[in-house]
Design an enzyme around this catalytic site. Structure first.
Site, PDB file in Angstrom:
ATOM      1  CE1 TYR A   1      26.896  31.233  22.655  1.00  0.00           C
ATOM      2  CE2 TYR A   1      24.655  30.406  22.408  1.00  0.00           C
ATOM      3  CZ  TYR A   1      25.848  30.443  23.099  1.00  0.00           C
ATOM      4  OH  TYR A   1      25.983  29.678  24.232  1.00  0.00           O
ATOM      5  N   GLY A   2      25.871  35.010  17.219  1.00  0.00           N
ATOM      6  CA  GLY A   2      25.237  35.441  15.970  1.00  0.00           C
ATOM      7  C   GLY A   2      26.037  35.188  14.710  1.00  0.00           C
TER       8      GLY A   2
ATOM      9  CD  GLU B   1      27.955  40.201  25.419  1.00  0.00           C
ATOM     10  OE1 GLU B   1      28.778  39.801  26.268  1.00  0.00           O
ATOM     11  OE2 GLU B   1      26.716  40.116  25.586  1.00  0.00           O
TER      12      GLU B   1
ATOM     13  CB  CYS C   1      19.420  40.811  18.424  1.00  0.00           C
ATOM     14  SG  CYS C   1      20.879  40.499  19.458  1.00  0.00           S
ATOM     15  CB  THR C   2      17.588  39.489  23.798  1.00  0.00           C
ATOM     16  OG1 THR C   2      18.779  38.687  23.762  1.00  0.00           O
ATOM     17  CG2 THR C   2      16.385  38.646  23.430  1.00  0.00           C
ATOM     18  CG  HIS C   3      23.076  41.482  23.016  1.00  0.00           C
ATOM     19  ND1 HIS C   3      22.737  40.164  23.009  1.00  0.00           N
ATOM     20  CD2 HIS C   3      24.269  41.568  23.672  1.00  0.00           C
ATOM     21  CE1 HIS C   3      23.690  39.469  23.633  1.00  0.00           C
ATOM     22  NE2 HIS C   3      24.625  40.295  24.042  1.00  0.00           N
TER      23      HIS C   3
ATOM     24  CB  CYS D   1      19.492  33.915  22.923  1.00  0.00           C
ATOM     25  SG  CYS D   1      20.756  33.932  21.653  1.00  0.00           S
ATOM     26  CG  ASN D   2      15.623  37.118  18.833  1.00  0.00           C
ATOM     27  OD1 ASN D   2      14.479  37.009  18.441  1.00  0.00           O
ATOM     28  ND2 ASN D   2      15.957  37.963  19.795  1.00  0.00           N
TER      29      ASN D   2
ATOM     30  CG  ASP E   1      21.472  36.446  25.467  1.00  0.00           C
ATOM     31  OD1 ASP E   1      21.118  35.996  24.351  1.00  0.00           O
ATOM     32  OD2 ASP E   1      22.124  37.482  25.580  1.00  0.00           O
ATOM     33  CB  SER E   2      25.034  34.421  23.375  1.00  0.00           C
ATOM     34  OG  SER E   2      24.632  35.749  23.080  1.00  0.00           O
TER      35      SER E   2
HETATM   36  N1  DGL Z   1      21.123  38.174  22.243  1.00  0.00           N
HETATM   37  C1  DGL Z   1      21.222  37.285  21.183  1.00  0.00           C
HETATM   38  C2  DGL Z   1      20.092  37.259  20.229  1.00  0.00           C
HETATM   39  O1  DGL Z   1      18.991  37.624  20.612  1.00  0.00           O
HETATM   40  C3  DGL Z   1      22.535  36.800  20.683  1.00  0.00           C
HETATM   41  C4  DGL Z   1      23.545  37.728  20.240  1.00  0.00           C
HETATM   42  C5  DGL Z   1      24.825  37.028  19.854  1.00  0.00           C
HETATM   43  O2  DGL Z   1      25.356  36.287  20.701  1.00  0.00           O
HETATM   44  O3  DGL Z   1      25.283  37.239  18.741  1.00  0.00           O
HETATM   45  O4  DGL Z   1      20.252  36.877  19.088  1.00  0.00           O
END
Ligand code: DGL
Length: 292
Positions: free
Chosen positions: A60-61, A176, A210-212, A91-92, A28-29
């Site tokens: 990353y988003g 984060e 989003c996995t966060h 990570c989506n 994941d990011s």
């Molecule tokens: N956890 C990530 C996802 O599922 C990425 C979040 C990010 O880095 O912006 O998209």
């Protein structure tokens, strides 16, 4: 998991000796993939895992396709070098923007016998059973929303479902920076939830794409009407992975099983340790790794 691509590679020559075995890589990011790893390790307690969080370059988003692809490929290559034969992009954003290119263009060159899988397809496959109103909402990063991956893929399997999407660019930075439980976080959470329900008041199922976002679940429930179901991906991805390994014994036999988990971060290990330990409610010791 979608294995159309894998089938194409089954008869090709391997760059990796078939006798060599390794951990399953979870990428994941940042910290979000921990919400997926948690459920995967419950489902596969004997397997070994390597978690890689690219915390130094998160989020990353909000990044372009080219950058997300470049960063994701670097991390996938790193996990391959660490011996992983199977990697889950937990990570989506990476699944939406980099997975297909990696599967189609990079894997045949890097090693056709290794596998990289994402989190979007397993989530989409079950959505038809969950919505009654056939109106579904997607909460995700700007990158995932802009990629249009969810509406396009849902349309292929469930053409009758109407999908509305809402980018929540502040949610990942709040997590984060460990500010997700603060009062300030409520403002942004309520704002995005109000907006998506205004876009489509008939939504009865909300995908946290989003996995966060599961780390915000209590606050999300606080601002949602009771009739709206919230879908988190951890259990869905874990179940899909178990099913994938059952269908692919040739991959399963290359996964080591000592119940070991190693954590790597591209950021400082102290920062990872303090935040990850809060998220997982357990002491997490990570090693630093440079990727660029
Ligand atoms: N956890 C990530 C996802 O599922 C990425 C979040 C990010 O880095 O912006 O998209």
């Amino acid at each position: 998991m979608n294995d159309t691509q894998e089938k194409k590679h089954e008869d090709t020559n391997s760059n990796s000796p078939l006798g060599v075995r390794g951990s399953i890589g979870i990428f994941d990011s940042g910290y979000g993939g921990l919400t997926i790893l948690e459920k995967i390790k419950e489902a596969l307690p004997d397997n070994d895992f390597i978690y890689l969080g690219d915390n130094a370059r998160t989020p990353y988003g909000t990044r372009s396709f080219e950058v997300v692809y470049k960063y994701t490929l670097q991390c996938v290559t790193q996990l391959f070098e660490m011996g992983c034969h199977l990697i889950i992009l937990a990570c989506n954003t990476a699944s939406a923007k980099a997975l297909r290119t990696i599967q189609q263009n990079d894997l045949p060159i890097l090693d056709p016998n290794r596998r990289v899988l994402g989190v979007i397809r397993p989530t989409i496959e079950i959505i038809g059973d969950l919505t009654q109103s056939k109106h579904v909402g997607l909460l995700a990063t700007t990158g995932t929303v802009q990629s249009n991956s969810y509406p396009l893929e849902i349309k292929k399997i469930f053409p009758e479902i109407i999908v509305s999407s809402e980018a929540c660019p502040m949610w990942v930075p709040l997590i984060e920076n460990n500010e997700h439980l603060s009062d300030g976080a409520d403002y942004f959470i309520k704002k995005n939830l109000d907006q998506i329900l205004k876009t489509d008041p008939l939504i009865d199922t909300l995908i946290l794409g989003c996995t966060h976002y599961p780390l915000l679940i209590n606050k999300i429930y606080k601002y949602l009407p009771k009739n709206v179901k919230v879908i988190t991906q951890g259990e869905i991805v874990a179940k899909s992975l178990v099913d994938y390994l059952n269908r692919h014994p040739e991959i399963d036999s290359r996964c080591t099983k000592n119940g070991k988990i190693e954590y790597f971060t591209t950021e400082s290990t102290d920062k990872f340790k303090s935040s990850a330990s809060i998220f997982l409610n357990a002491e997490i010791v990570a090693k630093h790794i440079n990727i660029d």
